[in-house]
Design a protein around this motif. Structure first.
Motif: not given
Length: 577
Positions: A79-91
């Motif tokens: 992704n773009s640098w500021n969004l790489v590593g962004k994450c979310c939980w899988i329900p």
């Protein structure tokens, strides 16, 4: 107290699964036989976003592990640098789903790590910053270095403790969500009051006289003459600088800013008074916010002022109804923008001033509720940051501590230091401001922190029980800061007696000016000596020097906006920080 546990590597307790590969032409309509949902970077938001899901044929899923499982952590890995590593939980999902090549799944070994504990650790601010530093940039895309991620270490308590910690953090997060929802409801109330008093602003069913916006007040662009606008010599001083994003993201009132101008920066700009309505005209179109403090802003923002403060409030809410229309109609070259002429020629229904004043009074009541809700949200944010920080340092563990705690009844209780003495605190604030060059607000606050450290080291106690918080530019004495914000109309309640505070101090954009001499009988000799030492230390320092001086080990150890623990300040004495 922390548990003595050896850190483990992330790769020992969890692993990454890479996503499937397909082409855009392979996307099929939802409901196509033999298709599965496929998550991508767009779906990775604070929570999994299912509003726009692609579907592909199941044959693209080569391995069973590429199907999402409840408890997975979906990670934006390209992704773009500021969004790489962004994450979310899988329900729990409504059907089978996989994930594309620009995202990866972090999957826990549930015999070693609780899935929720893993998600909360991986999504914490500290780890997210580290992950961004692991990005490997290629053209405009940054790719997450999976191998470096797996070598990250974390303190891992027993599984029951992990579950307890995750439950504590989830409860704190639920409180934050409830408070945010309450604020959102209050935001919608403003428009409801407008419609009740004035009717639809476009249809004008009450037939109010029509005026041009340029005729009901003064509209002018902000000033930022120097190019480039971010030249280092312009920035980093005591003069507030509000940027377009801070207007776009405010709740109608601009209560804080992150940028500042130096003396050079101020000379090429303009200081606008509190009460000015800021209107964005580039990138974010017609987003608005009223300044609660004097500030500069660039020429991508227009300032609106009127003789009646009620008119400014009326125009702010009126524009909120038109914002989407103006943004959609804005011409676009490199980015969307509108000019001053377009704003000045906007036609608006203009009710009588007394009715506008009635509207402003009602909105003021709503805003008082919002200030209280916002203050509560800030406290919850600080609580969550503190809990998160302690949890992943091993300081929320319980089962292995009971015997240790019982064995150390004489451990110092630092909470006794944080009992605010408002009478002594007000006199200390007057004492420092009256001896600070040009009544510099920033320097006075930093001086109080230095004085408290000095007195704590020499006398074993704080001067008046102040709580210092770790804000962007360094430690800030919270009660003193809140008192100054109260004087500026930014806070509804004051930590000091309101009449006494108003009689003692006056606030401008960058000054806190004493209106009387301090009552020295309220300050002991040792307290005055510590204050004097701090004044002498801080007086010759520039803004940047003072910022660096107060960024000590206690400050650096504290999560952003959280209270600095007294024990962490004490720990700096032996380390010389």
């Amino acid at each position: 107290m922390s548990v003595n546990l050896e850190p483990v590597l992330l790769g020992d307790v969890a692993g990454f699964v890479r996503g499937i590969n397909f082409k855009p032409d392979d996307v099929v309509p939802r409901g196509t036989p033999g298709s599965v949902a496929c998550m991508r970077t767009k779906n990775v938001q604070e929570k999994l976003d299912l509003s726009d899901v692609w579907y592909v044929r199941e044959q693209f899923v080569r391995r069973n592990e590429q199907f999402l499982q409840q408890g997975d952590v979906l990670v934006s890995s390209a992704n773009s640098w500021n969004l790489v590593g962004k994450c979310c939980w899988i329900p729990e999902l409504p059907g089978r789903a996989s994930f594309g090549g620009f995202v990866s799944v972090l999957r826990p070994d549930k015999t070693k790590i609780d899935p929720r504990f893993l998600y909360l650790w991986f999504s914490s601010n500290r780890i997210q910053i580290v992950l961004r530093s692991f990005g490997q940039k290629t053209t405009n895309i940054s790719n997450l270095n999976i191998d470096r991620c797996l070598k990250l270490s974390l303190v891992l308590p027993p599984l029951p403790e992990q579950r307890r910690i995750a439950e504590i953090l989830d409860r704190a997060e639920a409180l934050r969500a409830e408070r945010s929802a309450a604020l959102a409801q209050l935001d919608s109330l403003t428009q409801s009051i407008f419609l009740d008093l004035f009717g639809d602003p476009v249809m004008n069913p009450k037939a109010w006289p029509l005026r041009k916006l340029g005729d009901v007040g003064q509209l002018d662009r902000g000033v930022s003459k120097h190019r480039p606008r971010n030249a280092p010599e312009l920035l980093g001083g005591p003069y507030p600088l509000v940027q377009t994003g801070e207007v776009a993201n405010c709740d109608g009132y601009i209560r804080e800013q992150h940028g500042t101008y130096s003396e050079i920066g101020l000379r090429q700009s303009k200081m606008w008074p509190a009460g000015t309505l800021c209107i964005t005209i580039a990138a974010n179109i017609a987003k608005t916010g009223i300044l609660t403090f004097a500030s500069c802003f660039p020429d991508s923002i227009v300032g609106f002022r009127a003789e009646e403060a009620a008119t400014v409030e009326f125009v702010r809410t009126w524009l909120s109804f038109l914002q989407k229309t103006l943004e959609d109609a804005a011409p676009e070259s490199a980015q969307k923008n509108i000019n001053l002429a377009i704003l000045r020629n906007l036609t608006l229904p203009f009710p009588p001033i007394p009715l506008q004043q009635d509207f402003a009074r009602r909105i003021s009541s709503v805003e008082k509720l919002k200030v209280l809700q916002h203050a509560s949200l800030v406290e919850l944010d600080a609580l969550f940051a503190t809990l998160q920080h302690r949890a992943f340092r091993g300081e929320l563990f319980q089962s292995d501590l009971r015997s240790n705690i019982a064995a150390t009844p004489t451990a110092p209780d630092f909470r006794q230091h944080l009992k605010l003495d408002v009478d002594k605190g007000l006199e200390a604030l007057i004492y420092v401001t009256g001896r600070t060059a040009e009544y510099d607000f920033y320097k006075a606050l930093k001086t109080l922190y230095v004085a408290d450290k000095d007195h704590l080291k020499r006398q074993g106690r704080l001067i008046y029980g102040e709580t210092h918080c770790a804000q962007k530019h360094g430690p800030v004495p919270q009660a003193a800061y809140d008192g100054a914000k109260f004087l500026n109309g930014e806070m509804l309640l004051s930590p000091f007696p309101e009449d006494a505070l108003r009689a003692a101090l006056r606030r401008t954009a960058r000054q806190l000016i004493p209106l009387r001499q301090p009552d020295l009988s309220k300050l002991s000799a040792s307290e005055r000596e510590s204050l004097d030492r701090a004044i002498n230390i801080c007086a010759p320092m520039s803004f940047e020097q003072l910022k660096n001086y107060t960024h000590d080990a206690a400050y650096l150890k504290t999560p952003p906006n959280a209270p600095i623990r007294v024990e962490d300040i004490v720990a700096t004495f032996s380390g010389g920080a």
